[in-house]
Design a protein around this motif. Structure first.
Motif: not given
Ligand code: ZN
Length: 206
Positions: A28, A31, A36
Motif C-alpha cells: 500500500c 501504509h 491496512c
Molecule cells: Zn493502506
C-alpha cells in the motif's frame, strides 16, 4: 490515485496482450508496513483504445483507490499519449492551428475542434516548459516543442519517453503526462476537468 505502470508498449499492444493482468502493486502506498487491508480491487475500463482495462487496488483504512496507468496512455484524457502527441505535433508543423484542425474531429464544428486542440497544445507546451525547469541538465536550450524534445532525446515518441524520464515528478505534473489535474491556459486547474472528475477512475471528456 494514479501510479505509473512501466510497460514500454503501445496502447494497442497493452490491450492485445491484456497487460493489466501483469500489473502489480505489492504494498500500500499509504501504509508500506501493511496491516491496512490493502488488496486488489478489480479493473476499470477505458473506452480508448477499445478493450483497455486498468488494474486497481484499494486501501480500506485510507479509503483510497490506486490504479496503475501504463506509460502508453494519457492521464485524464481519452486515448494514448501517442494520439495527443500526433495532434500537438501536427499543430507545431502546420501553418496555423486552423490548418492543423482541418482534418480532425469531423464530428464537431471548427470552434469546438479548435478548443479541443488548444487544450492539448497548451497542456503539452506548458508541460515541456515545466520539464525544462525541472531537468535543466537534460533540456537546457531546448525549445518547449515536441519536435525539439524528440531531437534532444533521439526518440520518435516523446511523451511515453517523458513519462519514464519524469517518473519522480508525475504526481506533481499536470495531465495528460503527469497524474495531477489538467491545467488550463491561466495555470488554474481546468474547470471542465474539475467538474467532471470523479475520484477514480477519472472522468472522460471529449
Ligand atoms: Zn493502506
Amino acid at each position: 490515485m494514479q501510479l505509473r505502470f512501466s510497460t514500454g508498449v503501445t496502447g494497442e499492444e497493452y490491450v492485445s496482450q491484456e497487460l493489466w493482468r501483469n500489473a502489480s502493486l505489492t504494498r500500500c502506498p499509504l501504509h508500506p508496513k501493511g496491516g491496512c487491508g490493502f488488496a486488489r480491487h478489480g479493473t476499470y475500463e477505458r473506452l480508448s483504445p477499445p478493450g483497455t482495462r486498468i488494474a486497481r487496488w484499494y486501501c480500506p483504512q485510507g479509503h483510497r483507490t490506486f490504479s496503475l496507468l501504463p506509460d502508453c496512455l494519457a492521464a485524464r484524457l481519452p486515448g494514448t499519449l501517442a494520439e495527443v502527441e500526433e495532434v500537438v505535433g501536427g499543430v507545431e508543423q502546420a501553418e496555423s492551428q486552423e490548418a492543423a484542425c482541418a482534418h480532425l474531429r469531423l464530428d464537431i464544428e471548427l470552434p469546438g475542434v479548435l478548443r479541443w486542440v488548444r487544450r492539448r497544445v497548451q497542456a503539452i507546451h506548458g508541460l515541456l516548459n515545466t520539464l525544462k525547469g525541472l531537468l535543466p541538465e537534460r533540456f537546457a536550450g531546448c525549445g518547449p516543442r515536441l519536435g525539439a524534445f524528440a531531437e534532444r532525446l533521439g526518440v520518435d515518441a516523446v511523451l511515453p519517453a517523458l513519462r519514464q524520464i519524469a517518473a519522480p515528478y508525475l504526481a506533481l505534473l499536470p495531465a495528460p503526462l503527469g497524474f495531477g489535474p489538467l491545467r488550463s491556459r491561466d495555470g488554474e486547474p481546468d474547470r471542465a476537468f474539475q467538474q467532471g472528475a470523479g475520484p477514480d477512475p477519472p472522468a472522460f471528456f471529449a
